[in-house]
Design a protein around this motif. Structure first.
Motif, mmCIF file in Angstrom:
data_model
loop_
_atom_site.group_PDB
_atom_site.id
_atom_site.type_symbol
_atom_site.label_atom_id
_atom_site.label_comp_id
_atom_site.label_asym_id
_atom_site.label_seq_id
_atom_site.Cartn_x
_atom_site.Cartn_y
_atom_site.Cartn_z
ATOM 1 N N PRO A 64 54.151 45.659 40.971
ATOM 2 C CA PRO A 64 53.280 44.828 40.663
ATOM 3 C C PRO A 64 51.861 44.863 40.833
ATOM 4 O O PRO A 64 50.991 44.161 40.716
ATOM 5 C CB PRO A 64 53.468 44.065 41.871
ATOM 6 C CG PRO A 64 53.645 44.779 43.160
ATOM 7 C CD PRO A 64 54.694 46.162 42.247
ATOM 8 N N PHE A 65 51.326 46.100 40.884
ATOM 9 C CA PHE A 65 49.841 46.993 41.187
ATOM 10 C C PHE A 65 49.300 46.999 39.986
ATOM 11 O O PHE A 65 50.220 47.344 39.054
ATOM 12 C CB PHE A 65 50.273 48.234 42.118
ATOM 13 C CG PHE A 65 48.727 48.017 42.840
ATOM 14 C CD1 PHE A 65 48.700 47.621 43.416
ATOM 15 C CD2 PHE A 65 48.261 48.889 43.799
ATOM 16 C CE1 PHE A 65 47.409 47.158 44.628
ATOM 17 C CE2 PHE A 65 46.878 49.161 43.654
ATOM 18 C CZ PHE A 65 46.595 48.459 45.012
ATOM 19 N N PRO A 66 48.698 46.724 39.428
ATOM 20 C CA PRO A 66 47.945 46.679 38.511
ATOM 21 C C PRO A 66 47.587 48.646 38.353
ATOM 22 O O PRO A 66 47.637 49.195 38.743
ATOM 23 C CB PRO A 66 46.442 46.101 38.709
ATOM 24 C CG PRO A 66 46.592 45.728 39.579
ATOM 25 C CD PRO A 66 46.965 45.683 40.249
ATOM 26 N N ALA A 67 47.944 48.823 36.804
ATOM 27 C CA ALA A 67 47.605 49.653 36.408
ATOM 28 C C ALA A 67 45.889 50.412 36.969
ATOM 29 O O ALA A 67 46.311 51.684 37.275
ATOM 30 C CB ALA A 67 48.132 50.542 35.130
ATOM 31 N N GLY A 68 45.167 49.735 36.463
ATOM 32 C CA GLY A 68 44.024 50.631 36.760
ATOM 33 C C GLY A 68 43.536 50.755 37.987
ATOM 34 O O GLY A 68 42.169 51.006 38.652
ATOM 35 N N LEU B 4 40.643 50.590 44.761
ATOM 36 C CA LEU B 4 39.723 49.251 44.519
ATOM 37 C C LEU B 4 38.314 49.506 44.043
ATOM 38 O O LEU B 4 37.615 49.251 43.258
ATOM 39 C CB LEU B 4 39.604 48.094 45.185
ATOM 40 C CG LEU B 4 40.251 47.130 44.988
ATOM 41 C CD1 LEU B 4 42.509 47.774 45.087
ATOM 42 C CD2 LEU B 4 40.807 46.024 46.103
ATOM 43 N N VAL B 5 37.504 50.579 45.155
ATOM 44 C CA VAL B 5 36.244 51.077 44.776
ATOM 45 C C VAL B 5 36.575 51.481 43.411
ATOM 46 O O VAL B 5 35.605 51.281 42.813
ATOM 47 C CB VAL B 5 36.042 51.306 46.452
ATOM 48 C CG1 VAL B 5 34.138 52.670 46.167
ATOM 49 C CG2 VAL B 5 35.667 50.458 47.286
ATOM 50 N N ARG B 6 36.988 52.191 43.212
ATOM 51 C CA ARG B 6 37.138 52.748 42.348
ATOM 52 C C ARG B 6 36.958 52.492 40.586
ATOM 53 O O ARG B 6 36.737 52.349 40.024
ATOM 54 C CB ARG B 6 38.773 54.333 41.840
ATOM 55 C CG ARG B 6 37.999 55.318 42.749
ATOM 56 C CD ARG B 6 39.524 56.381 42.995
ATOM 57 N NE ARG B 6 39.819 56.866 41.764
ATOM 58 C CZ ARG B 6 40.200 58.071 41.668
ATOM 59 N NH1 ARG B 6 41.078 58.249 42.402
ATOM 60 N NH2 ARG B 6 40.424 57.917 39.842
ATOM 61 N N ALA B 7 37.755 51.461 41.101
ATOM 62 C CA ALA B 7 37.689 50.399 40.115
ATOM 63 C C ALA B 7 36.741 50.267 40.218
ATOM 64 O O ALA B 7 36.817 48.387 38.658
ATOM 65 C CB ALA B 7 39.284 49.261 40.196
ATOM 66 N N ALA C 200 38.002 41.336 37.449
ATOM 67 C CA ALA C 200 38.016 39.964 36.615
ATOM 68 C C ALA C 200 39.216 40.831 35.480
ATOM 69 O O ALA C 200 40.316 39.604 35.324
ATOM 70 C CB ALA C 200 37.100 38.637 36.028
ATOM 71 N N ARG C 201 38.682 41.916 34.716
ATOM 72 C CA ARG C 201 39.951 42.311 34.406
ATOM 73 C C ARG C 201 41.069 43.043 34.851
ATOM 74 O O ARG C 201 42.690 42.779 34.327
ATOM 75 C CB ARG C 201 39.066 44.227 34.018
ATOM 76 C CG ARG C 201 38.046 43.643 33.279
ATOM 77 C CD ARG C 201 37.163 45.426 32.156
ATOM 78 N NE ARG C 201 36.960 45.892 33.667
ATOM 79 C CZ ARG C 201 36.216 45.719 34.313
ATOM 80 N NH1 ARG C 201 34.608 45.273 33.051
ATOM 81 N NH2 ARG C 201 35.165 47.213 35.323
ATOM 82 N N LEU C 202 40.688 43.374 36.349
ATOM 83 C CA LEU C 202 42.197 43.239 37.249
ATOM 84 C C LEU C 202 43.151 42.245 37.631
ATOM 85 O O LEU C 202 43.744 42.009 37.600
ATOM 86 C CB LEU C 202 41.864 43.566 38.632
ATOM 87 C CG LEU C 202 41.501 45.455 38.477
ATOM 88 C CD1 LEU C 202 40.778 45.255 40.156
ATOM 89 C CD2 LEU C 202 42.473 46.060 38.056
ATOM 90 N N ARG C 203 42.648 40.670 37.318
ATOM 91 C CA ARG C 203 42.961 39.284 37.453
ATOM 92 C C ARG C 203 44.080 39.267 36.311
ATOM 93 O O ARG C 203 45.009 39.370 35.768
ATOM 94 C CB ARG C 203 41.994 38.135 37.757
ATOM 95 C CG ARG C 203 42.568 37.183 38.052
ATOM 96 C CD ARG C 203 41.835 35.941 37.488
ATOM 97 N NE ARG C 203 40.578 36.030 37.170
ATOM 98 C CZ ARG C 203 39.471 35.328 36.534
ATOM 99 N NH1 ARG C 203 39.358 34.206 37.743
ATOM 100 N NH2 ARG C 203 38.782 35.521 35.786
ATOM 101 N N GLN C 204 42.859 39.631 35.040
ATOM 102 C CA GLN C 204 43.539 39.965 33.730
ATOM 103 C C GLN C 204 44.838 40.217 33.375
ATOM 104 O O GLN C 204 45.977 39.823 32.925
ATOM 105 C CB GLN C 204 42.753 39.797 32.232
ATOM 106 C CG GLN C 204 43.169 39.321 31.000
ATOM 107 C CD GLN C 204 43.300 37.539 30.949
ATOM 108 O OE1 GLN C 204 42.772 36.368 31.799
ATOM 109 N NE2 GLN C 204 44.587 37.330 30.655
#
Length: 383
Positions: free
Chosen positions: A179-183, A321-324, A358-362
């Motif tokens: 479930p973790f975003p690829a980003g 998350l910081v890197r993203a 917002a990108r990660l939410r999407q």
């Protein structure tokens, strides 16, 4: 089909699997949750049938032993005395696997599931699945940190595997649900099956906060740090540092944490026992400890995050998350009131951080819902 779901006794690890378990149940399959005695009450509140397996391990004390060293809290005695070998967290997972494996093997033989879905640190599941001749599917709850430490797994699992007649165990199982975003996920050498992160934070009454004419900041500190060391439960300090006419501060705590929160300034709203996913959509910033479940719930709401990690896995998730670009990390030794206030206000006005969140939410929203993953899981069980 029958699906056996298992996690060792840490609530957030079970929480991550509840939406898929209920999707399987809604599709007409039988689902059974197997866990250690101290997790039974939590498991029962999911509404799913449960089975008690194994015995409890003092995991809280083991977590206490590998908290990150700080000037403020010192170096945990167990961490100071550790010398090489596998990371201390893996030894904790091994201890819980030893406490669960024999009962879980018996349950798998008796109940005869078609697939075992498990928290990636619940290693007893790999052995039970191999003995029962069914696939084991890991359900991640955050970054796949176990994959990064996989070289240690054969040695740690060998005594249990040999006891149950296994000489060729695949510790990472047949497949992985992610479930973790690829980003923000770590690099892996396999292809996970993506699933939408649907927050499950346990039962509770949804808060009714209403609109605010100021930015709303949610401060929450999960459930781990208060159990490990009450001094490390920093939510009260953070609340008092952030309270000002510029922002509306909401403290999300359990009923047991209310005393640890201490006195709160006038205007701070304290919400007890509310599911976090019901609160965060009305907020503009999340300030927290960096736990995987809390951070994922924040990402699902599209919130930038100010994180003060105190455990190695919390720091690893915060770093991702910081890197993203969606978070800022503040070490505990630097988390004085002035720095907390400055960092929080900076994030509230950081357009790039809002866009990254917002990108990660999407990305989370675009993943297949748990119900859409059920047919894939049926194929895994059949294949």
């Amino acid at each position: 089909m029958r699906m056996l779901v298992t996690a060792w006794a840490w609530p957030s690890h079970l929480y991550a699997m509840v939406p898929l378990a209920w999707a399987m149940r809604a599709a007409g399959h039988d689902v059974l949750v197997a866990c250690q005695p101290s997790l039974m009450a939590v498991a029962e509140r999911t509404g799913l049938p449960c089975a008690r397996v194994g015995s409890d391990v003092d995991s809280v004390d083991m977590v206490r032993g590998y908290a990150l060293p700080t000037r403020r809290f010192g170096t945990p005695e167990a961490a100071a005395s550790a010398n090489g070998g596998a990371p201390r967290a893996l030894r904790m997972f091994q201890a819980n696997a030893e406490a669960m494996v024999d009962d879980l093997v018996r349950l798998a033989r008796e109940w005869r599931p078609g697939v075992i879905v498990h928290d990636p640190t619940a290693w007893a599941a790999s052995i039970a699945a191999a003995v029962a001749g069914v696939p084991a599917v890991r359900h991640l709850y955050g970054a796949d940190l176990v994959h990064r430490a996989r070289r240690f797994l054969p040695e740690l699992l060998a005594p249990m595997a040999e006891r149950h007649g296994l000489d060729d165990l695949e510790p990472l199982g047949a497949a992985t649900v992610d479930p973790f975003p690829a980003g923000v996920q770590v690099e892996v050498d396999y292809r996970p099956t993506p699933i939408r992160y649907v927050p499950y934070n346990g039962p509770g009454q949804a808060p009714r906060l209403g609109p605010s004419n100021r930015p709303r900041v949610c401060v929450t500190w999960g459930t781990t740090m208060a159990r490990v060391d009450s001094r490390r439960f920093l939510a009260g300090e953070v609340v008092r540092a952030l309270a000002s006419p510029e922002v509306e501060v909401v403290a999300a705590v359990t009923a047991a944490q209310r005393t640890l929160l201490g006195p709160v300034p006038e205007g701070v709203r304290v919400v007890e026992g509310a599911p976090l996913h019901a609160l965060l959509p009305s907020c503009d910033l999340l300030v927290a400890h960096g736990g995987a479940g809390t951070s994922l719930t924040g990402l699902a709401a599209g919130l930038p995050q100010l994180l003060v990690p105190q455990l190695p896995d919390h720091q690893a998730h915060a770093n991702r998350l910081v890197r993203a670009g969606a978070a800022d990390l503040l070490p505990p030794d630097e988390a004085d009131p002035a720095e907390l206030r400055e960092r929080a206000l900076r994030l509230l006005h950081d357009e790039r951080a809002r866009q990254a969140a917002a990108r990660l939410r999407q990305e989370i929203a675009d993943r297949p819902a748990p119900a859409a993953v059920v047919p894939w899981l049926e194929r895994v069980a059949a294949g």
